[in-house]
Design a protein around this motif. Structure first.
Motif, PDB file in Angstrom:
ATOM      1  N   GLU A 112       1.214   2.610   7.689  1.00  0.00           N
ATOM      2  CA  GLU A 112       1.611   3.900   6.035  1.00  0.00           C
ATOM      3  C   GLU A 112       0.614   3.438   4.566  1.00  0.00           C
ATOM      4  O   GLU A 112       0.284   4.383   4.479  1.00  0.00           O
ATOM      5  CB  GLU A 112       2.926   3.401   5.648  1.00  0.00           C
ATOM      6  N   LYS A 113       0.180   1.989   4.219  1.00  0.00           N
ATOM      7  CA  LYS A 113      -0.527   2.062   3.405  1.00  0.00           C
ATOM      8  C   LYS A 113      -2.033   2.372   3.625  1.00  0.00           C
ATOM      9  O   LYS A 113      -2.942   2.746   3.035  1.00  0.00           O
ATOM     10  CB  LYS A 113       0.158   0.464   2.640  1.00  0.00           C
ATOM     11  N   LEU A 135       0.710  10.280  10.690  1.00  0.00           N
ATOM     12  CA  LEU A 135       1.324   9.280  11.809  1.00  0.00           C
ATOM     13  C   LEU A 135       2.374   9.205  12.020  1.00  0.00           C
ATOM     14  O   LEU A 135       3.192   9.400  11.388  1.00  0.00           O
ATOM     15  CB  LEU A 135       1.487   7.993  10.658  1.00  0.00           C
TER      16      LEU A 135
END
Length: 454
Positions: free
Chosen positions: A333-334, A348
């Motif tokens: 996610e980062k 995502l």
């Protein structure tokens, strides 16, 4: 009834040969039409002569034109008497008068001048020179014969219409060959030996040159293949050394955590047996994970050179001090957020129940996503991307797709090492990498990594 059957048999048998003949004729007509169509299709692009080739052809046409015009002028009104047998003479008058002179000069100019275009339009030049040769009187065939020889050679070497050329060459040769007079040879007897030896020498020289060029080409190809194999080997060694350092980081992190948890368990073993038991279970799990990583890496990675080992030791020391693990699927996610900050829309999607995986395996999956998104940012500006992580019962599937775009101004052509590195990473875990362009546009990267059944 019986008579009807008997009569039908012979009638049918008589019609079968007729049908076969018709079928054969239809096939021959179709083959003829196909041959005619193929004759009009070039087997390659037309030759684009260089400036030097144009100059050479113009010089050949000019020299041959001057020689043949001079020959025609010298033979105006000449009567040649040849003795073809003892006491038997053959009289051959040559064109005379202004009309004869103009006719011979015109033939010489047409036949020789056409040679200036022999490389660009070889088949047309052959037709023009053949017509001029057939129109030349028998007593002065040398006027156009030499131009005809050059035209035949040029058509055979330079014409892109191979089928038409193979049909035109024998026709032209037969027409010119049968139009001659055996009493008056075109080439003087003293030049016959030279006419035979020169083509033989040219052919021998051509074969030798072709053999030398073939040997040189084979040598260059072998050298290029060796250089490519060596470059690939170096790239694989470099990537394996880098993977080894990162796997060392992962294993070192696991061992460091085990040491800390084992020390804590030792201190609280008497006062808090339950907490000590949990700490020991964590140590056991960490040990199993570390052993799994070591089993994957043993025998698959080559040793790096001394400089790489020195750099790896320094990096290892820093990692032990910081106790910081390598990124995994939890950090996707980062990663996606950082890519979105560059202006690339990324979706995502995670399907299936996530579960703990070996750190090295998660690192390999993370690197696949990182490399694919990096390539999209560099080479597909204006596209949108999608990342899919699918936890299956027996495999992990990671797919990155983009819709296609244009390369950035500062993007350079890749050398393929990124994909080589990804394949080497996945090979450690018996994984595979599939890459290629999508039918709907854009690019697709898919990694399949087998997992142990939970």
């Amino acid at each position: 009834m019986t008579t009807g059957k008997d009569s039908a048999g012979p009638i049918g048998g008589e019609n079968e040969p007729v049908t076969d003949v018709r079928t054969t004729l239809e096939r021959l007509r179709e083959a003829t039409r196909q041959t005619v169509r193929d004759a009009g299709l070039p087997s390659g692009p037309p030759l684009r002569p260089t400036r030097r080739a144009w100059q050479l052809d113009a010089l050949v046409a000019l020299a041959l034109g001057i020689a043949t015009v001079h020959y025609g002028i010298d033979n105006v009104g000449v009567v040649v008497v040849r003795e073809i047998a003892p006491g038997v003479e053959h009289v051959m008058p040559r064109p005379s008068g202004p009309g004869g002179l103009a006719f011979m000069v015109a033939l010489a100019v047409i036949a020789s001048g056409a040679l200036a275009l022999r490389r660009r339009y070889p088949l047309a030049v052959l037709c023009v020179v053949t017509a001029a040769t057939l129109a030349t009187p028998q007593s002065v065939l040398r006027l156009t014969f030499y131009a005809f020889v050059i035209a035949v050679y040029s058509a055979a070497v330079y014409s892109p219409y191979r089928v038409a050329t193979l049909a035109a060459l024998p026709v032209s040769v037969v027409l010119v060959g049968t139009s001659g007079n055996p009493v008056t040879p075109i080439i003087p007897n003293q030049y016959v030996v030279l006419l035979i030896l020169v083509p033989m020498a040219v052919a021998a020289l051509g074969l030798r040159t072709w053999k030398l060029r073939t040997d040189e080409g084979r040598t260059r190809l072998s050298t290029l293949e060796r250089e490519q194999a060596e470059a690939l080997r170096r790239a694989v060694e470099h990537e394996r050394a880098r993977i080894a350092r990162e796997l060392h980081d992962v294993v070192t992190h696991s061992v460091s955590v085990m040491i800390i948890q084992a020390g804590a368990a030792r201190k609280i073993m008497k006062s808090s047996p339950d907490e000590a038991d949990e700490a020991l279970l964590a140590v056991e799990a960490g040990g199993r994970a570390a052993m799994t990583e070591l089993r994957h890496v043993m025998g698959l990675l080559t040793m790096a050179d001394e400089g790489e080992r020195t750099g790896g030791d320094a990096h290892l020391a820093n990692t032990v001090a910081e106790l910081a693990p390598q990124p995994g699927l939890g950090q996707l996610e980062k990663l996606v957020g950082r890519v979105r900050d560059t202006g690339l829309p990324v979706d995502l999607t995670v399907t299936g129940p996530p579960r703990p995986l070996p750190p090295g395996l998660e690192l390999a999956a993370y690197r696949v996503v990182q490399e694919a998104l990096t390539n999209t940012v560099k080479h597909a500006s204006g596209a949108t991307a999608a990342v899919t992580v699918e936890y299956g019962p027996d495999r992990l599937r990671v797919e990155i797709t983009d819709t296609g775009g244009h390369p950035n101004a500062d993007a350079t052509t890749g050398n393929g090492r990124g994909l080589i590195g990804l394949r080497e990473r996945l090979a450690v875990y018996d994984g595979t990498l599939n890459t290629g362009r999508r039918l709907t546009g854009g690019y697709r990267v898919e990694a399949l990594i087998p997992l142990e059944t939970p």
